[in-house]
Design a protein around this motif. Structure first.
Motif, PDB file in Angstrom:
ATOM      1  N   LEU A   1     -24.477 -39.528  41.796  1.00  0.00           N
ATOM      2  CA  LEU A   1     -24.876 -40.933  41.797  1.00  0.00           C
ATOM      3  C   LEU A   1     -26.380 -41.057  41.521  1.00  0.00           C
ATOM      4  O   LEU A   1     -27.190 -40.419  42.186  1.00  0.00           O
ATOM      5  CB  LEU A   1     -24.517 -41.504  43.170  1.00  0.00           C
ATOM      6  N   HIS A   2     -26.726 -41.844  40.528  1.00  0.00           N
ATOM      7  CA  HIS A   2     -28.143 -42.006  40.172  1.00  0.00           C
ATOM      8  C   HIS A   2     -28.370 -43.388  39.565  1.00  0.00           C
ATOM      9  O   HIS A   2     -27.433 -44.094  39.211  1.00  0.00           O
ATOM     10  CB  HIS A   2     -28.558 -40.922  39.165  1.00  0.00           C
ATOM     11  N   GLN A   3     -29.645 -43.740  39.425  1.00  0.00           N
ATOM     12  CA  GLN A   3     -30.064 -44.923  38.685  1.00  0.00           C
ATOM     13  C   GLN A   3     -30.777 -44.447  37.428  1.00  0.00           C
ATOM     14  O   GLN A   3     -31.403 -43.397  37.447  1.00  0.00           O
ATOM     15  CB  GLN A   3     -31.093 -45.724  39.490  1.00  0.00           C
ATOM     16  N   ASP A   4     -30.705 -45.215  36.346  1.00  0.00           N
ATOM     17  CA  ASP A   4     -31.465 -44.896  35.133  1.00  0.00           C
ATOM     18  C   ASP A   4     -32.718 -45.752  35.140  1.00  0.00           C
ATOM     19  O   ASP A   4     -32.634 -46.960  34.928  1.00  0.00           O
ATOM     20  CB  ASP A   4     -30.639 -45.210  33.879  1.00  0.00           C
ATOM     21  N   LYS A   5     -33.854 -45.127  35.354  1.00  0.00           N
ATOM     22  CA  LYS A   5     -35.087 -45.913  35.481  1.00  0.00           C
ATOM     23  C   LYS A   5     -36.174 -45.489  34.507  1.00  0.00           C
ATOM     24  O   LYS A   5     -37.315 -45.878  34.643  1.00  0.00           O
ATOM     25  CB  LYS A   5     -35.615 -45.825  36.926  1.00  0.00           C
TER      26      LYS A   5
ATOM     27  N   PHE B   1     -26.392 -47.989  40.820  1.00  0.00           N
ATOM     28  CA  PHE B   1     -26.122 -46.561  40.965  1.00  0.00           C
ATOM     29  C   PHE B   1     -24.773 -46.246  40.318  1.00  0.00           C
ATOM     30  O   PHE B   1     -23.826 -47.036  40.436  1.00  0.00           O
ATOM     31  CB  PHE B   1     -26.108 -46.176  42.454  1.00  0.00           C
ATOM     32  N   HIS B   2     -24.719 -45.119  39.615  1.00  0.00           N
ATOM     33  CA  HIS B   2     -23.495 -44.733  38.920  1.00  0.00           C
ATOM     34  C   HIS B   2     -23.438 -43.221  38.798  1.00  0.00           C
ATOM     35  O   HIS B   2     -24.460 -42.536  38.944  1.00  0.00           O
ATOM     36  CB  HIS B   2     -23.429 -45.403  37.547  1.00  0.00           C
ATOM     37  N   GLY B   3     -22.248 -42.713  38.530  1.00  0.00           N
ATOM     38  CA  GLY B   3     -22.078 -41.273  38.384  1.00  0.00           C
ATOM     39  C   GLY B   3     -20.691 -40.969  37.853  1.00  0.00           C
ATOM     40  O   GLY B   3     -19.920 -41.878  37.528  1.00  0.00           O
TER      41      GLY B   3
ATOM     42  N   PHE C   1     -26.019 -44.920  24.440  1.00  0.00           N
ATOM     43  CA  PHE C   1     -26.976 -45.513  23.500  1.00  0.00           C
ATOM     44  C   PHE C   1     -27.940 -46.421  24.240  1.00  0.00           C
ATOM     45  O   PHE C   1     -27.520 -47.276  25.030  1.00  0.00           O
ATOM     46  CB  PHE C   1     -26.240 -46.356  22.451  1.00  0.00           C
ATOM     47  N   ARG C   2     -29.211 -46.245  23.930  1.00  0.00           N
ATOM     48  CA  ARG C   2     -30.239 -47.063  24.567  1.00  0.00           C
ATOM     49  C   ARG C   2     -31.306 -47.469  23.563  1.00  0.00           C
ATOM     50  O   ARG C   2     -31.493 -46.794  22.545  1.00  0.00           O
ATOM     51  CB  ARG C   2     -30.957 -46.267  25.665  1.00  0.00           C
ATOM     52  N   ARG C   3     -32.001 -48.559  23.874  1.00  0.00           N
ATOM     53  CA  ARG C   3     -33.249 -48.832  23.174  1.00  0.00           C
ATOM     54  C   ARG C   3     -34.368 -48.520  24.148  1.00  0.00           C
ATOM     55  O   ARG C   3     -34.503 -49.178  25.173  1.00  0.00           O
ATOM     56  CB  ARG C   3     -33.335 -50.274  22.683  1.00  0.00           C
TER      57      ARG C   3
HETATM   58 FE    FE Z   1     -26.976 -42.795  34.107  1.00  0.00          FE
END
Ligand code: FE
Ligand code: MD3
Length: 206
Positions: free
Chosen positions: A120-124, A176-178, A199-201
Motif C-alpha cells: 500500500l502506497h501513495q504516488d506523490k 493509498f493503493h497496492g 501513464f502519467r504526465r
Molecule cells: Fe502507485
C-alpha cells in the motif's frame, strides 16, 4: 462498461482487450532496449515487481530515493520513445474517463511474476494533480487494493483482469493503493506474468 469503484476512479473493463497483442509487442520492444529490472527502494529492500519505462520521463528508485529521469540509469540512454499504440490507448481511455486532452509523457511498465506484490502506497512524485493517471492491466489477473486517503483504513479488494483500464483523476490521485501477491497461472499472451502500464504526465526534469 464503465464502473466507478470510488470518487474520481473510472474502471473500464476489457477496454484494451482487442489491442492487447499490439500493446504487448510495444512492451517487448521497450524491454529490448531498457530491460525489466528489480529496483531498490530507499529502505534497502529490492522490489518484487520488475520495472522499465517508456516516454520522456521514467520513474526509478535506488537507495538514495525516488525520481523521474530522462535516461535509463542502467543503459545510460534515454528511455525508449512511447510507441503510438500506447499513447493512443492512454489518450482514449482518459477521454472515456472524462479527461479530454491527456498527453502522458511517462509510462512506467510494471512486470509481476507469481508472488510479486506492491504494498500500500501513495504516488506523490508528480507535481500536477490536474492530470489523471491511466493504468492498464495485461496478462494474469490481480487483486487491486483500493484504499482511502488514510493509510490505516482497510482497503477494498477489486479484481482486475487482462484488458482492464483504470482512470484515476482528481480526488483519487492521493489515495493509498497496492496490489496483492499475484496467484500462479498462465496467460496466453504474457505467460506467467501480469504487466501493468501506468501513464502519467509528470512535470519534472532530470
Ligand atoms: Fe502507485
Ligand atoms: C491510484 N501500480 O505504479 S496501477 C504504481 O498495478 C502502481 O502496478 C499498480 O501503483 C500496478 O504506482 C497500480 C493503478 C494506479 C496507479 C497509480 C495510482 C492507481 C493509482 C496513483 C494514484 C492513485
Amino acid at each position: 462498461t464503465k464502473e466507478h469503484p470510488a470518487e474520481g476512479v473510472a474502471l473500464l473493463r476489457a477496454f484494451c482487450r482487442e489491442q492487447a497483442a499490439t500493446l504487448y509487442e510495444a512492451i517487448r520492444n521497450v524491454e529490448a532496449h531498457s530491460p525489466f529490472r528489480q529496483m531498490v527502494v530507499p529502505g534497502g529492500h529490492t522490489m518484487s515487481v520488475a520495472m522499465t519505462n517508456t516516454g520522456t520521463f521514467g520513474w526509478t528508485t535506488d537507495r538514495t530515493g525516488y525520481r523521474y529521469t530522462t535516461d535509463d540509469p542502467e543503459t545510460g540512454s534515454p528511455w525508449p520513445i512511447m510507441a503510438a499504440p500506447l499513447l493512443s490507448l492512454a489518450r482514449s481511455a482518459a477521454a472515456e474517463g472524462g479527461f479530454a486532452d491527456f498527453l502522458p509523457n511517462s509510462c512506467l511498465i510494471n512486470r509481476y511474476s507469481v508472488g510479486a506484490r506492491l504494498s500500500l502506497h501513495q504516488d506523490k512524485n508528480e507535481q500536477d494533480y490536474t492530470h489523471p493517471i491511466v493504468s492498464v492491466s495485461l496478462g494474469l489477473p490481480a487483486t487491486f487494493l483500493l484504499g482511502t486517503l488514510r493509510r490505516t483504513e482497510t482497503p477494498r479488494r477489486i479484481r482486475i483482469e487482462h484488458g482492464d483500464v483504470l482512470v484515476w483523476g482528481g480526488p483519487a490521485r492521493l489515495i493509498f493503493h497496492g496490489v496483492a501477491p499475484i496467484a500462479a497461472g498462465h496467460h496466453p499472451l504474457t505467460g506467467a506474468f501480469r504487466i501493468n502500464l501506468t501513464f502519467r504526465r509528470v512535470a519534472v526534469s532530470g
